[in-house]
Design an enzyme around this catalytic site. Structure first.
Site, PDB file in Angstrom:
ATOM      1  N   CYS A  42      -3.843  -0.007   6.369  1.00 28.00           N
ATOM      2  CA  CYS A  42      -2.825   1.038   6.495  1.00 28.00           C
ATOM      3  C   CYS A  42      -2.930   1.784   7.821  1.00 28.00           C
ATOM      4  O   CYS A  42      -1.923   2.193   8.389  1.00 28.00           O
ATOM      5  CB  CYS A  42      -2.928   2.015   5.333  1.00 28.00           C
ATOM      6  SG  CYS A  42      -2.446   1.267   3.767  1.00 28.00           S
ATOM      7  N   HIS A  90       0.841  -1.190   0.000  1.00 29.75           N
ATOM      8  CA  HIS A  90       0.000   0.000   0.000  1.00 29.75           C
ATOM      9  C   HIS A  90       0.883   1.249   0.000  1.00 29.75           C
ATOM     10  O   HIS A  90       2.030   1.210   0.453  1.00 29.75           O
ATOM     11  CB  HIS A  90      -0.919  -0.007   1.213  1.00 29.75           C
ATOM     12  CG  HIS A  90      -1.913  -1.131   1.212  1.00 29.75           C
ATOM     13  ND1 HIS A  90      -3.263  -0.945   1.416  1.00 29.75           N
ATOM     14  CD2 HIS A  90      -1.756  -2.479   1.029  1.00 29.75           C
ATOM     15  CE1 HIS A  90      -3.899  -2.103   1.352  1.00 29.75           C
ATOM     16  NE2 HIS A  90      -2.994  -3.056   1.128  1.00 29.75           N
ATOM     17  N   GLU A 110       0.855   3.934   1.754  1.00 27.81           N
ATOM     18  CA  GLU A 110       1.321   4.372   3.068  1.00 27.81           C
ATOM     19  C   GLU A 110       2.480   3.506   3.558  1.00 27.81           C
ATOM     20  O   GLU A 110       3.444   4.012   4.140  1.00 27.81           O
ATOM     21  CB  GLU A 110       0.161   4.315   4.076  1.00 27.81           C
ATOM     22  CG  GLU A 110      -0.953   5.282   3.781  1.00 27.81           C
ATOM     23  CD  GLU A 110      -2.044   4.700   2.895  1.00 27.81           C
ATOM     24  OE1 GLU A 110      -3.208   5.106   3.053  1.00 27.81           O
ATOM     25  OE2 GLU A 110      -1.743   3.829   2.033  1.00 27.81           O
ATOM     26  N   CYS A 118      -6.962   2.846   4.135  1.00 27.65           N
ATOM     27  CA  CYS A 118      -7.781   1.679   4.481  1.00 27.65           C
ATOM     28  C   CYS A 118      -7.425   1.210   5.891  1.00 27.65           C
ATOM     29  O   CYS A 118      -6.459   1.669   6.502  1.00 27.65           O
ATOM     30  CB  CYS A 118      -7.568   0.563   3.468  1.00 27.65           C
ATOM     31  SG  CYS A 118      -5.922  -0.179   3.543  1.00 27.65           S
TER      32      CYS A 118
END
Length: 297
Positions: free
Chosen positions: A131, A101, A103, A128
């Site tokens: 994360c 992801h 992040e 999400c």
């Protein structure tokens, strides 16, 4: 300037697009120094948070979303004043848990660069749950400020109330705490030496399965990734995935990989080799060299 940033420039204010071009050279990997950031702010008359939100299209241009074609960019602001960009990475043909992801990419970028404290994360889409949990693993993770376009900045505690984190599993030195492990593996091979150094700064408080990957590129450069565990287990970031997102950020192609080495602890509860081999073989035919290091007593 790298070609991958050309479309993103059209999404930036003209003053920023003009000012950022000299930074986007062939060596640019998403890192912006505190001095460069100050210069950009002065040239554009944008305050820091406005500037970082405006730079999100540049971060998203680092993405490699082979499956979703959904480009997510993230920017981490360290207490040092340095900026670290990251973006999502999806591996063709592989299970979705291999996905990195944005992040995670940005946080791992900061961690690999030696950042000790993250103050804020700027993202082009709301983080999400995966994360949010990954951010919560950081030192003072609940206090990290999340910046989203057209929304008021909020601390992670707003996005992840009643959080479960390292302290719940009696971990007192969360992610970004300096790790000085003492694994040894005698070698004069520079790739193995680099992988061992990264293993000794990896983060595996839940399984003690410390590990790191070193990828040697065709030009000789070595790119690394370390294991970063998570209190919720599933958001843990594998060292191969971290190395691959490092590779993409650094403007290399998967075809540039000439050698791949994984070193992991002989004392861990799990092995990282299966996940590392699957991820590697989704992008290259290069075989994984697997080594085991012993903790020095």
């Amino acid at each position: 300037m790298q070609d991958r940033f050309a479309p993103a420039l059209n999404q930036l204010p003209q003053e920023l697009a003009t000012a950022i071009v000299p930074i986007l050279n062939e060596q640019f990997n998403g890192h912006i120094s505190a001095e460069q950031l100050a210069n950009l702010s002065e040239q554009t008359k944008l305050e820091t948070n406005e500037l970082l939100l405006a730079l999100l299209p540049i971060a998203a241009a680092l993405a490699s979303p082979e499956l979703s074609q959904f480009f997510v960019g993230a920017i981490v602001k360290g207490r040092s004043g340095k900026i670290y960009m990251g973006a999502n990475l999806e591996l063709p043909g592989e299970a979705l848990f291999h996905t990195v992801h944005a992040e995670q990419s940005a946080i791992s970028h900061a961690w690999l660069a030696g950042e000790k404290h993250i103050e804020a994360i700027i993202i082009n889409f709301s983080p999400c749950g995966h994360c949010r949990q990954f951010i919560n693993e950081l030192i003072e993770g609940q206090d990290v400020t999340i910046h989203l376009p057209n929304q008021r900045p909020q601390k992670l505690s707003h996005y992840l109330p009643y959080a479960f984190g390292p302290a719940d599993l009696q971990v007192t030195q969360p992610l970004l705490t300096e790790q000085n492990l003492n694994f040894v593996l005698p070698s004069d091979d520079p790739v193995i030496i680099e992988a061992l150094e990264q293993l000794n700064t990896s983060y595996a408080p839940y399984t003690q399965s410390h590990g790191a990957v070193a990828l040697q590129m065709a030009d000789g450069k070595i790119l690394c990734g370390r294991y970063a565990e998570n209190a919720a287990f599933n958001p843990s970031m594998q060292p191969m995935q971290m190395a691959l997102t490092n590779l993409v950020r650094s403007n290399y192609q998967f075809s540039d990989i000439k050698r791949a080495v994984l070193i992991e602890s002989a004392a861990g509860k799990i092995s990282l080799v299966g996940a590392a081999m699957d991820a590697l073989h989704s992008v290259t035919a290069v075989e994984l060299e697997h080594l085991v290091a012993e903790p020095q007593t």
